[in-house]
Motif scaffolding. Structure first.
Motif, PDB file in Angstrom:
ATOM      1  N   ASP B 243      36.268  48.197  20.163  1.00  0.00           N
ATOM      2  CA  ASP B 243      35.167  48.142  21.125  1.00  0.00           C
ATOM      3  C   ASP B 243      35.175  46.832  21.900  1.00  0.00           C
ATOM      4  N   SER B 244      35.267  45.733  21.155  1.00  0.00           N
ATOM      5  CA  SER B 244      35.155  44.455  21.862  1.00  0.00           C
ATOM      6  C   SER B 244      36.406  44.194  22.701  1.00  0.00           C
ATOM      7  N   GLU B 245      37.543  44.725  22.248  1.00  0.00           N
ATOM      8  CA  GLU B 245      38.760  44.609  23.046  1.00  0.00           C
ATOM      9  C   GLU B 245      38.530  45.296  24.399  1.00  0.00           C
ATOM     10  N   GLU B 246      37.928  46.481  24.317  1.00  0.00           N
ATOM     11  CA  GLU B 246      37.644  47.277  25.511  1.00  0.00           C
ATOM     12  C   GLU B 246      36.690  46.526  26.450  1.00  0.00           C
ATOM     13  N   ARG B 247      35.634  45.984  25.852  1.00  0.00           N
ATOM     14  CA  ARG B 247      34.643  45.255  26.649  1.00  0.00           C
ATOM     15  C   ARG B 247      35.281  44.059  27.338  1.00  0.00           C
ATOM     16  N   TYR B 248      36.076  43.350  26.554  1.00  0.00           N
ATOM     17  CA  TYR B 248      36.714  42.155  27.089  1.00  0.00           C
ATOM     18  C   TYR B 248      37.603  42.524  28.269  1.00  0.00           C
ATOM     19  N   ARG B 249      38.302  43.642  28.091  1.00  0.00           N
ATOM     20  CA  ARG B 249      39.229  44.074  29.126  1.00  0.00           C
ATOM     21  C   ARG B 249      38.491  44.457  30.408  1.00  0.00           C
ATOM     22  N   SER B 250      37.355  45.128  30.241  1.00  0.00           N
ATOM     23  CA  SER B 250      36.660  45.572  31.453  1.00  0.00           C
ATOM     24  C   SER B 250      36.048  44.377  32.184  1.00  0.00           C
ATOM     25  N   THR B 251      35.578  43.375  31.424  1.00  0.00           N
ATOM     26  CA  THR B 251      35.070  42.169  32.078  1.00  0.00           C
ATOM     27  C   THR B 251      36.198  41.500  32.855  1.00  0.00           C
ATOM     28  N   ASN B 252      37.349  41.431  32.194  1.00  0.00           N
ATOM     29  CA  ASN B 252      38.483  40.803  32.842  1.00  0.00           C
ATOM     30  C   ASN B 252      38.891  41.519  34.112  1.00  0.00           C
ATOM     31  N   LYS B 253      38.817  42.827  34.055  1.00  0.00           N
ATOM     32  CA  LYS B 253      39.189  43.624  35.215  1.00  0.00           C
ATOM     33  C   LYS B 253      38.256  43.304  36.381  1.00  0.00           C
ATOM     34  N   ARG B 254      36.972  43.216  36.039  1.00  0.00           N
ATOM     35  CA  ARG B 254      35.989  42.908  37.068  1.00  0.00           C
ATOM     36  C   ARG B 254      36.322  41.543  37.694  1.00  0.00           C
ATOM     37  N   LEU B 255      36.632  40.573  36.824  1.00  0.00           N
ATOM     38  CA  LEU B 255      36.937  39.235  37.329  1.00  0.00           C
ATOM     39  C   LEU B 255      38.236  39.236  38.123  1.00  0.00           C
ATOM     40  N   GLU B 256      39.154  40.070  37.652  1.00  0.00           N
ATOM     41  CA  GLU B 256      40.448  40.100  38.316  1.00  0.00           C
ATOM     42  C   GLU B 256      40.302  40.568  39.766  1.00  0.00           C
ATOM     43  N   SER B 257      39.343  41.484  39.963  1.00  0.00           N
ATOM     44  CA  SER B 257      39.155  41.998  41.320  1.00  0.00           C
ATOM     45  C   SER B 257      38.693  40.891  42.267  1.00  0.00           C
ATOM     46  N   LEU B 258      38.237  39.782  41.685  1.00  0.00           N
ATOM     47  CA  LEU B 258      37.754  38.675  42.511  1.00  0.00           C
ATOM     48  C   LEU B 258      38.880  37.789  43.031  1.00  0.00           C
ATOM     49  N   ARG B 259      40.041  37.945  42.417  1.00  0.00           N
ATOM     50  CA  ARG B 259      41.113  36.983  42.682  1.00  0.00           C
ATOM     51  C   ARG B 259      41.426  36.828  44.161  1.00  0.00           C
ATOM     52  N   LEU B 260      41.389  37.932  44.856  1.00  0.00           N
ATOM     53  CA  LEU B 260      41.790  37.851  46.258  1.00  0.00           C
ATOM     54  C   LEU B 260      40.620  37.585  47.201  1.00  0.00           C
ATOM     55  N   LEU B 261      39.418  37.570  46.655  1.00  0.00           N
ATOM     56  CA  LEU B 261      38.259  37.320  47.514  1.00  0.00           C
ATOM     57  C   LEU B 261      38.068  35.824  47.744  1.00  0.00           C
ATOM     58  N   ALA B 262      37.416  35.501  48.850  1.00  0.00           N
ATOM     59  CA  ALA B 262      37.237  34.093  49.184  1.00  0.00           C
ATOM     60  C   ALA B 262      36.254  33.439  48.221  1.00  0.00           C
ATOM     61  N   SER B 263      36.486  32.150  47.994  1.00  0.00           N
ATOM     62  CA  SER B 263      35.568  31.405  47.163  1.00  0.00           C
ATOM     63  C   SER B 263      34.518  30.791  48.071  1.00  0.00           C
ATOM     64  N   GLU B 264      33.475  31.589  48.368  1.00  0.00           N
ATOM     65  CA  GLU B 264      32.413  31.050  49.214  1.00  0.00           C
ATOM     66  C   GLU B 264      31.067  31.611  48.799  1.00  0.00           C
ATOM     67  N   THR B 265      30.022  30.862  49.123  1.00  0.00           N
ATOM     68  CA  THR B 265      28.685  31.277  48.736  1.00  0.00           C
ATOM     69  C   THR B 265      28.228  32.416  49.652  1.00  0.00           C
ATOM     70  N   ARG B 266      27.105  33.041  49.293  1.00  0.00           N
ATOM     71  CA  ARG B 266      26.639  34.180  50.082  1.00  0.00           C
ATOM     72  C   ARG B 266      26.347  33.788  51.530  1.00  0.00           C
ATOM     73  N   ASP B 267      26.000  32.515  51.722  1.00  0.00           N
ATOM     74  CA  ASP B 267      25.759  32.075  53.091  1.00  0.00           C
ATOM     75  C   ASP B 267      26.964  31.367  53.703  1.00  0.00           C
TER      76      ASP B 267
END
Lengths: 100, 582
Positions: B243-267
């Motif tokens: 279970d926790s392996e699965e959870r960890y993986r899905s969190t990582n996936k979510r974070l991974e999707s951020l890799r190509l996005l810009a590092s900027e604030t909402r404004d």
């Protein structure tokens, strides 16, 4: 084989530490240069292969121990000459580069 | 089920069959081989003998050249021993007739010889036993070394167990098949641990002796978040971890999707996230995680990896490799930041005795007292800087005089290079770490002379709060949120702004998501962080607005004690990123 006589000669280990790893290396190296079978015998134990450094070491021949050298094969006479000279020279002959 | 505890160095859960790698003490991994494998095993043994002979021949040649043929003789003897048909036959017979593994057979036969000599009763001969142990070690190294190479040819996922992994072994692990690893030795700051984090492999180190309990193939759970290794887990435990392996993986996936996005604030405020690295090999993975450059390349590993001082070429090669991953983006090289107590070779003896190394000759002080060492590194940086945006950063600068001295030496090195006609980059920016309170207090004076600041919070906290974090008795006093620290950081930011020089934070503080809103709010636009923290920090930044961050900063700066600051920041982080992992 014309020269198939078996040569036997008594040799004495003069080296201070006996037939130690260096003398063993020298003996085995020299023995391997000949086609003949070269064996060494200590006391009444069964003879060992002088071309095998392990066999030589396992003789555990201490300083001043007497060994019987036995050479048998086509170049036996020559082998006997060189090997007994090696024992005579306190194992210095084959490596003239070694400074005593 | 057996639970072992060690030091968690890289978070996540790995579940899989155990692969035990030969230890330095050459534990024999497998005693028997299947009958149909006998021929391949004998071939493997012969290859090992050949390699061993080559190795000994090399030693023989070297000894002859350097010490004379008398000393080379021992290697000649070893060579004859390895080639002795008696030994070879005995070993091969054991493999062929008894299905012994080559490792087991080698060990068995050579140890028998060793014993036989030990029992001869003559101490000259007894000493020869050591030669057999030496040969055993050489052969096993070849045989097991081969096993280590098999790591590159894994075909199914495993959990790797070893006495120790070298950094280069760790760096070359194939993530497709190695799910995680655990080692008997190692600590938090070991290079292997840092690399595991970079590779995102769940890892536990410093477990102590446990490999002898394993033969390989057991199901294993490595919990890199909590530092536990579970051998042969029961069904309930296994289910829990799946279970926790699965959870960890899905969190990582979510974070991974951020890799190509810009590092900027909402404004739309851009915050540059750069990576802190220790080895050139980490550069590529830092980039993969979205690092926009290297804000801190710690060069200590170059000095620690061998017993000799690194040559100019060693430095140069390492810097070029980092530039390969970042050909156009900034790469900040921090010059030697070691205490004399940690230096290899004779330097160690100069200072070791009973002095507090944190307050003694270290970092820039060491460089300034050992100019050859320093110049070698500077030459390499200047030369490598032709190929990218390299920058030089001096650590532990305490007084202006020190900085000026260091800069003058850099000038000397440039002159030398000029005279020798060696190409180099004259315009390398020269900055400093702000990590001694004295420098933070005098930031304005420094800002007039340096090209950039990087705030090293680890040392800044240690020196300001007088706490050695590695001492458990006072570790709880080490607080990044202490108002005194915030005040010093504020002072540095203000000075940098006044003189229009860039400032970043490269200490561990900036890798902790809870401090990111605060640092952004205080005016920082550049953070250099542990590469694997980048996606998570980016998520925080992308959920932030500049106004919000500034409000958080001014509120934090008005507080009186570290505890209040930190609990306030923790609460704010939860509001900003409700999904963020704790």
């Amino acid at each position: 084989m014309s020269d198939s006589q078996v040569y036997r000669r008594k040799v004495t280990v003069k080296a201070e530490q006996g037939l130690h790893i260096r003398p063993c290396t020298a003996v085995a190296q020299l023995a391997m240069k000949f086609q003949s079978r070269v064996r060494l015998m200590k006391d009444t134990n069964s003879p060992v292969d002088a071309k095998s450094i392990l066999d030589l070491m396992s003789l555990a021949a201490g300083p001043q121990s007497e060994l019987e050298l036995e050479v048998d094969g086509p170049d036996a006479a020559e082998a006997m000459e060189h090997l007994s000279a090696l024992f005579e020279s306190d194992f210095m002959t084959p490596s003239p580069a070694v400074v005593p | 089920m057996l639970i072992k505890r060690g030091i968690p160095v890289s978070p996540g859960v790995a579940i899989g069959p155990a692969l035990v790698m030969g230890a330095e003490s050459f534990r024999i991994p497998q005693r028997f081989v299947s009958i149909d494998a006998v021929d391949t095993e004998i071939a493997r043994f012969r290859t090992a003998v050949e390699s061993t002979c080559q190795e000994i021949e090399l030693n023989e040649t070297l000894a002859k050249e350097r010490l004379g043929s008398e000393h080379a003789m021992i290697f000649t003897a070893h060579l004859m021993m390895v080639r002795d048909p008696k030994i070879l036959t005995e070993i091969e017979t054991l493999i062929r007739e008894k299905s012994f593994s080559p490792e087991f057979a080698v060990s068995r036969v050579l140890r028998q010889y060793a014993k036989r000599f030990q029992n001869l009763g003559n101490h000259y001969f007894a000493e020869r036993a050591a030669d057999f142990y030496d040969l055993e070690k050489r052969l096993l190294k070849q045989l097991l070394g081969e096993k280590r190479e098999e790591l590159a040819h894994l075909t199914e996922p495993v959990v790797l167990l070893a006495h120790n992994l070298t950094p280069s072994e760790t760096a070359s692990l194939d993530k497709q098949f190695v799910l995680g690893f655990a080692t008997e030795v190692g600590g938090h700051t070991s290079h292997t641990a840092i690399l595991a984090g970079a590779l995102e492999l769940p890892a536990v180190v410093g477990i102590g002796n446990f490999l002898s309990d394993l033969s390989g193939g057991e199901t294993l759970i490595i919990d890199g978040s909590h530092g536990t290794v579970i051998i042969d887990p029961d069904d309930e435990t296994l289910a829990k971890y799946h279970d926790s392996e699965e959870r960890y993986r899905s969190t990582n996936k979510r974070l991974e999707s951020l890799r190509l996005l810009a590092s900027e604030t909402r404004d739309g405020l851009r915050i540059t996230l750069m990576g802190n690295i220790e080895f050139p090999e980490e550069a590529e993975s830092a980039k993969h995680r979205g690092a926009e450059g290297i804000g801190l390349y710690r060069t200590e590993f170059l000095y620690l990896q061998s017993q000799r001082e690194p040559t100019e070429e060693d430095h140069y090669r390492a810097y070029r490799e980092v530039l390969k991953a970042f050909p156009t983006q900034p790469v900040v090289i921090r010059t030697l930041d070691l205490g004399a107590d940690k230096m290899p070779g004779q330097l160690q003896a100069e200072y070791a005795d009973g002095i507090n190394p944190a307050l003694s000759v270290r970092s820039i002080r060491l460089s300034l007292t050992h100019l050859e060492l320093f110049k070698t590194q500077l030459r390499a940086i200047l030369r490598a800087a032709v190929h990218g945006d390299l920058r030089i950063m001096f650590p532990l600068v305490t007084t202006l005089l020190e900085f000026r001295q260091a800069r003058m030496i850099l000038g000397d090195v440039m002159e030398d290079l000029d005279e020798q006609g060696v190409p180099f980059n004259r315009d390398v920016p020269v900055g400093m770490m702000v990590e001694v309170p004295a420098a933070a207090v005098l930031a304005e004076e420094f800002a007039r002379e340096v090209d950039f600041f990087s705030i090293g919070t680890n040392d800044l906290i240690q020196y300001t709060l007088a706490v050695d974090r590695s001492d458990p008795a006072v570790a709880n006093l080490y607080r990044a949120g202490d108002p005194s620290i915030l005040r010093l950081i504020r002072n540095v930011i203000t000075a940098a702004a006044k003189y229009h020089i860039p400032v970043s934070v490269c200490g561990q503080m900036s890798s902790d998501p809870m401090f990111v809103p605060l640092l952004v709010g205080m005016g920082l636009r550049q953070l250099s962080v542990t590469p694997h923290a980048i996606p998570e920090l980016k998520e925080v930044i992308r959920n932030l607005t500049q106004t919000k961050a500034e409000r958080i900063a001014s509120r934090s700066e008005s507080m009186e004690v570290a505890r209040d600051v930190e609990s306030y920041l923790r609460g704010e982080l939860k509001k900003i990123c409700p999904e963020s992992m704790e």
